[in-house]
Write a protein that holds these residues in place. Structure first.
Motif, PDB file in Angstrom:
ATOM      1  N   THR A  26       7.958  -4.198   2.274  1.00 49.92           N
ATOM      2  CA  THR A  26       7.753  -5.627   2.502  1.00 49.92           C
ATOM      3  C   THR A  26       9.100  -6.261   2.804  1.00 49.92           C
ATOM      4  O   THR A  26      10.065  -6.044   2.066  1.00 49.92           O
ATOM      5  N   THR A  27       9.164  -6.998   3.932  1.00 48.39           N
ATOM      6  CA  THR A  27      10.406  -7.702   4.260  1.00 48.39           C
ATOM      7  C   THR A  27      10.224  -9.172   3.940  1.00 48.39           C
ATOM      8  O   THR A  27       9.399  -9.831   4.588  1.00 48.39           O
ATOM      9  N   ILE A  85      -4.295  -5.670   1.039  1.00 48.55           N
ATOM     10  CA  ILE A  85      -5.210  -4.638   0.531  1.00 48.55           C
ATOM     11  C   ILE A  85      -4.519  -3.711  -0.481  1.00 48.55           C
ATOM     12  O   ILE A  85      -5.071  -2.682  -0.864  1.00 48.55           O
ATOM     13  N   ILE A 116       0.829  -1.224   0.000  1.00 48.45           N
ATOM     14  CA  ILE A 116       0.000   0.000   0.000  1.00 48.45           C
ATOM     15  C   ILE A 116       0.856   1.264   0.000  1.00 48.45           C
ATOM     16  O   ILE A 116       0.329   2.376  -0.077  1.00 48.45           O
ATOM     17  N   ALA A 171      -6.650   1.600   1.646  1.00 50.96           N
ATOM     18  CA  ALA A 171      -5.787   1.739   2.840  1.00 50.96           C
ATOM     19  C   ALA A 171      -5.988   3.104   3.486  1.00 50.96           C
ATOM     20  O   ALA A 171      -6.246   4.100   2.800  1.00 50.96           O
ATOM     21  N   ASN A 172      -5.827   3.129   4.791  1.00 54.58           N
ATOM     22  CA  ASN A 172      -5.903   4.385   5.536  1.00 54.58           C
ATOM     23  C   ASN A 172      -4.534   5.076   5.459  1.00 54.58           C
ATOM     24  O   ASN A 172      -3.534   4.519   5.914  1.00 54.58           O
ATOM     25  N   ALA A 217       0.905  -4.068   4.193  1.00 55.33           N
ATOM     26  CA  ALA A 217      -0.467  -4.579   4.005  1.00 55.33           C
ATOM     27  C   ALA A 217      -0.704  -5.124   2.599  1.00 55.33           C
ATOM     28  O   ALA A 217      -1.594  -4.631   1.887  1.00 55.33           O
ATOM     29  N   PRO A 218       0.041  -6.147   2.184  1.00 55.38           N
ATOM     30  CA  PRO A 218      -0.132  -6.648   0.814  1.00 55.38           C
ATOM     31  C   PRO A 218      -1.550  -7.143   0.526  1.00 55.38           C
ATOM     32  O   PRO A 218      -1.984  -7.122  -0.619  1.00 55.38           O
ATOM     33  N   LYS A 242       9.188   7.721   4.763  1.00 54.26           N
ATOM     34  CA  LYS A 242       9.234   6.383   4.168  1.00 54.26           C
ATOM     35  C   LYS A 242       7.894   5.664   4.313  1.00 54.26           C
ATOM     36  O   LYS A 242       7.343   5.573   5.402  1.00 54.26           O
ATOM     37  N   PRO A 266       5.776   1.989   4.072  1.00 53.52           N
ATOM     38  CA  PRO A 266       6.225   0.656   4.526  1.00 53.52           C
ATOM     39  C   PRO A 266       6.835  -0.190   3.418  1.00 53.52           C
ATOM     40  O   PRO A 266       6.498  -0.043   2.247  1.00 53.52           O
ATOM     41  N   ILE A 279       3.325   3.212  11.496  1.00 55.91           N
ATOM     42  CA  ILE A 279       3.830   2.078  12.274  1.00 55.91           C
ATOM     43  C   ILE A 279       3.465   0.742  11.628  1.00 55.91           C
ATOM     44  O   ILE A 279       4.082  -0.262  11.889  1.00 55.91           O
ATOM     45  N   HIS A 280       2.450   0.754  10.758  1.00 54.92           N
ATOM     46  CA  HIS A 280       2.010  -0.512  10.162  1.00 54.92           C
ATOM     47  C   HIS A 280       2.938  -0.937   9.030  1.00 54.92           C
ATOM     48  O   HIS A 280       3.830  -0.189   8.622  1.00 54.92           O
ATOM     49  N   GLY A 281       2.678  -2.141   8.505  1.00 58.19           N
ATOM     50  CA  GLY A 281       3.480  -2.664   7.417  1.00 58.19           C
ATOM     51  C   GLY A 281       2.868  -2.353   6.059  1.00 58.19           C
ATOM     52  O   GLY A 281       1.996  -1.475   5.938  1.00 58.19           O
TER      53      GLY A 281
HETATM   54  P1  NAD Z   1       0.680  -4.978   8.237  1.00 60.55           P
HETATM   55  O1  NAD Z   1       0.743  -3.858   9.215  1.00 60.55           O
HETATM   56  O2  NAD Z   1       1.138  -4.689   6.867  1.00 60.55           O
HETATM   57  O3  NAD Z   1      -0.849  -5.479   8.144  1.00 60.55           O
HETATM   58  C1  NAD Z   1      -1.532  -6.002   9.273  1.00 60.55           C
HETATM   59  C2  NAD Z   1      -3.049  -5.853   9.049  1.00 60.55           C
HETATM   60  O4  NAD Z   1      -3.407  -4.473   9.199  1.00 60.55           O
HETATM   61  C3  NAD Z   1      -3.501  -6.269   7.664  1.00 60.55           C
HETATM   62  O5  NAD Z   1      -4.774  -6.857   7.761  1.00 60.55           O
HETATM   63  C4  NAD Z   1      -3.603  -4.966   6.906  1.00 60.55           C
HETATM   64  O6  NAD Z   1      -4.542  -4.970   5.856  1.00 60.55           O
HETATM   65  C5  NAD Z   1      -4.004  -3.983   8.004  1.00 60.55           C
HETATM   66  N1  NAD Z   1      -3.466  -2.659   7.747  1.00 60.55           N
HETATM   67  C6  NAD Z   1      -2.177  -2.271   7.863  1.00 60.55           C
HETATM   68  N2  NAD Z   1      -2.044  -0.995   7.516  1.00 60.55           N
HETATM   69  C7  NAD Z   1      -3.258  -0.562   7.171  1.00 60.55           C
HETATM   70  C8  NAD Z   1      -3.758   0.694   6.706  1.00 60.55           C
HETATM   71  N3  NAD Z   1      -2.963   1.756   6.535  1.00 60.55           N
HETATM   72  N4  NAD Z   1      -5.084   0.789   6.419  1.00 60.55           N
HETATM   73  C9  NAD Z   1      -5.895  -0.269   6.600  1.00 60.55           C
HETATM   74  N5  NAD Z   1      -5.486  -1.466   7.038  1.00 60.55           N
HETATM   75  C10 NAD Z   1      -4.187  -1.618   7.316  1.00 60.55           C
HETATM   76  O7  NAD Z   1       1.471  -6.191   8.873  1.00 60.55           O
HETATM   77  P2  NAD Z   1       1.953  -7.571   8.232  1.00 60.55           P
HETATM   78  O8  NAD Z   1       0.865  -8.116   7.341  1.00 60.55           O
HETATM   79  O9  NAD Z   1       2.426  -8.351   9.367  1.00 60.55           O
HETATM   80  O10 NAD Z   1       3.221  -7.197   7.351  1.00 60.55           O
HETATM   81  C11 NAD Z   1       3.187  -7.029   5.939  1.00 60.55           C
HETATM   82  C12 NAD Z   1       4.602  -6.669   5.461  1.00 60.55           C
HETATM   83  O11 NAD Z   1       4.982  -5.393   5.973  1.00 60.55           O
HETATM   84  C13 NAD Z   1       5.684  -7.665   5.910  1.00 60.55           C
HETATM   85  O12 NAD Z   1       6.569  -7.876   4.836  1.00 60.55           O
HETATM   86  C14 NAD Z   1       6.388  -6.948   7.036  1.00 60.55           C
HETATM   87  O13 NAD Z   1       7.716  -7.353   7.185  1.00 60.55           O
HETATM   88  C15 NAD Z   1       6.290  -5.509   6.570  1.00 60.55           C
HETATM   89  N6  NAD Z   1       6.376  -4.495   7.637  1.00 60.55           N
HETATM   90  C16 NAD Z   1       7.030  -3.347   7.314  1.00 60.55           C
HETATM   91  C17 NAD Z   1       7.094  -2.336   8.241  1.00 60.55           C
HETATM   92  C18 NAD Z   1       7.813  -1.075   7.860  1.00 60.55           C
HETATM   93  O14 NAD Z   1       8.099  -0.852   6.692  1.00 60.55           O
HETATM   94  N7  NAD Z   1       8.120  -0.201   8.813  1.00 60.55           N
HETATM   95  C19 NAD Z   1       6.505  -2.477   9.509  1.00 60.55           C
HETATM   96  C20 NAD Z   1       5.811  -3.659   9.795  1.00 60.55           C
HETATM   97  C21 NAD Z   1       5.750  -4.665   8.846  1.00 60.55           C
END
Ligand code: NAD
Length: 497
Positions: free
Chosen positions: A90-91, A286, A31, A292-293, A283-284, A86, A88, A279-281
């Motif tokens: 994907t790791t 969505i 996202i 995405a928010n 979110a592949p 930055k 997020p 703080i989130h990742g």
């Molecule tokens: P994630 O935070 O990407 O998603 C977790 C859940 O929250 C999912 O259901 C997703 O759809 C939802 N979500 C996350 N952000 C959202 C948003 N902005 N709006 C609406 N819904 C949202 O966590 P994950 O699935 O464990 O990780 C996915 C990838 O992201 C992995 O490769 C992980 O390593 C990476 N990651 C990167 C960072 C970063 O770049 N700082 C931080 C955490 C995870």
């Protein structure tokens, strides 16, 4: 590398008189590009004075065979701007690649990860209507040192490193943050009932540094009960400072219980560099759907504007965002029948914030950022060299026979310069001389050789001991020196010893 300048909008801010600040932008994966686009449009419309350079890092770079996920050009841009916004990344899990997020935090010395987690009741559904917690997470050390080794057929280790300067920096940052932003209490979470030396140091430094801030209330929780209380009664917390791993986990918990992990931004602060991200990742699940928010990245951008002193623009965006949330214009993750009025996608949410630039929230408290307070500088005490005396050595062996007494029988007659077998542990539990037949043993043994009292030995004596053990056909996998530091033992006993 492409370069673009966000146009100043003289009708909205005083950006025309504000010199543009160079910033590196990374659109990230999943996202990332969508939420970055939304964020940049809001920054542009609000008149942020930014001169942007774009870099590519993450998945595409990994796929080209660069296991670090970041190339030379990107590092050059970062060295030039010292500022990164930055999205997020994907790791890839497992394998030979390292997390680019962790690499950047460590290489650029971004020691403090600051994550405000706020409830927007009654506009965003949450079980916790009163919550305004700032998590200050240590960002460079702990188990994230990434030092892992397989040592035997059965055992792999990961080193947990906690340093005094690393701890002092983050604890001071938490107290300085509290003082600067008028926060009343700093809480520390550790697991020092179990990790008495590493987490014990974190707790000790918290007590020492905290004493310099008499106006701020201090408290400490063992992380398990602390986490439970944070999840159940977040209104009782203000600023919480934690070692890296606990902070990583609990800041997601804290953000999620405000209504969505998509609501929180974070600042990664170092001496010279700073990086801002949601703080989130990535979110592949969505990605590419425009649902995405973008709020986490947008609020991270607000933190960045405060950091570089563009507080007027930061305030304008933050208050417009609060007004958007209040008006019930919500993305799917926070949309709830009854509280929400309009369900929008990523791009339309950005349009809604832009339309409200200049407006204040009517019910939620408006934010106000004072200039000159954004960039906290931390000084730490120089290291005082201690008196260090070698009094023994822990010798780790790979030994398949699960019989501690038989292993001890091969080691008890060794006596070099007063060093003799003091105990054997298996996964930290004492199995000789006082073992229980019930204790499960792996093929990974720690054999502690010590002098009788406080007598120091030369390292040569330890080497001679290792030579003898090796000549007995035993498989040494590593050693740890046992020191008296300023006359006090600097190593833990075995469990059950
Ligand atoms: P994630 O935070 O990407 O998603 C977790 C859940 O929250 C999912 O259901 C997703 O759809 C939802 N979500 C996350 N952000 C959202 C948003 N902005 N709006 C609406 N819904 C949202 O966590 P994950 O699935 O464990 O990780 C996915 C990838 O992201 C992995 O490769 C992980 O390593 C990476 N990651 C990167 C960072 C970063 O770049 N700082 C931080 C955490 C995870």
């Amino acid at each position: 590398m492409s370069t673009a300048t966000v146009a100043a909008n003289p009708t909205l801010t005083n950006a025309s008189t504000t010199p543009a600040v160079k910033v590196t932008i990374a659109r990230g994966d999943g996202i990332g590009p969508e939420i970055m686009d939304a964020t940049l449009r809001v920054l542009c419309a609000a008149g942020a004075a930014l001169d942007m350079e774009e870099i590519q890092i993450g998945e595409q770079v990994y796929l080209k065979g660069n296991s670090a996920g970041i190339g030379t050009e990107a590092w050059e841009s970062l060295r030039r701007t010292k500022l990164l916004l930055k999205a997020p990344i994907t790791t890839p899990q497992g394998g030979g690649v390292k997390s680019i997020n962790v690499t950047m935090r460590k290489v650029l010395g971004l020691y403090a990860n600051v994550r405000p987690c706020v409830s927007y009741h009654p506009f965003v559904h949450t079980k916790h209507p009163i919550m305004d917690v700032v998590i200050v997470r240590e960002n460079e050390e702990d188990l994230y040192a990434g030092i892992e080794h397989q040592q035997t057929d059965e055992v792999i280790q990961c080193l947990k490193l906690i340093s005094r300067p690393g701890t002092e920096k983050i604890i001071r940052y938490a107290f300085e943050y509290a003082r600067t932003y008028g926060r009343k209490k700093v809480t520390c979470f550790t697991k020092d009932n179990i990790m008495k030396m590493t987490d014990g140091l974190f707790h000790k430094v918290f007590d020492e540094v905290g004493a310099e801030y008499p106006e701020i209330k201090k408290e400490h929780y063992i992380v398990d009960i602390g986490a439970a209380r944070l999840a159940n009664t977040p209104e009782k917390f203000d600023v919480i400072v934690m070692p890296n791993l606990y902070g990583d986990i609990l800041s997601d918990v804290a953000a999620e219980i405000t209504g969505s992990v998509g609501l929180a931004g974070s600042a990664n602060i170092g001496g010279d560099f700073a990086m801002f991200e949601a703080i989130h990742g990535s979110a592949p699940d969505i990605a590419g759907k425009d649902i995405a928010n973008p709020s986490g990245l947008l609020l991270a951008a607000v933190q960045m504007l405060v950091h570089i002193g563009q507080t007027h623009t930061a305030e304008k965006i933050h208050n417009a965002w609060l007004r958007t949330i209040e008006d019930g214009v919500h993305t799917t993750d926070v949309y709830a029948t009854g509280t929400s009025k309009e369900k929008v996608g990523t791009s339309a949410f950005a349009d809604a914030v832009i339309a409200r630039l200049g407006l204040m929230p009517a019910t939620l408290p408006a934010v106000r950022y004072e200039s000159g307070k954004g960039n906290l500088k931390i000084q730490i005490a120089p290291t005082v060299q201690a008196k260090k005396e070698l009094v023994g050595i822990d010798v780790f062996l790979h030994h398949a026979d699960r019989n501690a007494d038989a292993l001890a029988a091969q080691l008890t007659d060794l006596n070099i310069a007063g060093l003799h077998l003091n105990m054997i542990t298996n996964r930290g539990t004492s199995v000789w001389p006082n073992g229980f037949p019930e204790t499960f043993c792996t093929d990974h043994w720690r054999c502690r050789f010590k002098t009788d009292g406080l007598t120091g030995i030369s390292y040569q004596a330890a080497v001679d001991l290792l030579q003898k053990i090796h000549l007995r056909g035993l498989n040494i996998i590593k050693t740890e020196n046992l020191y008296l530091i300023n006359g006090k033992p600097s190593f833990t006993a075995g469990q059950g010893q």
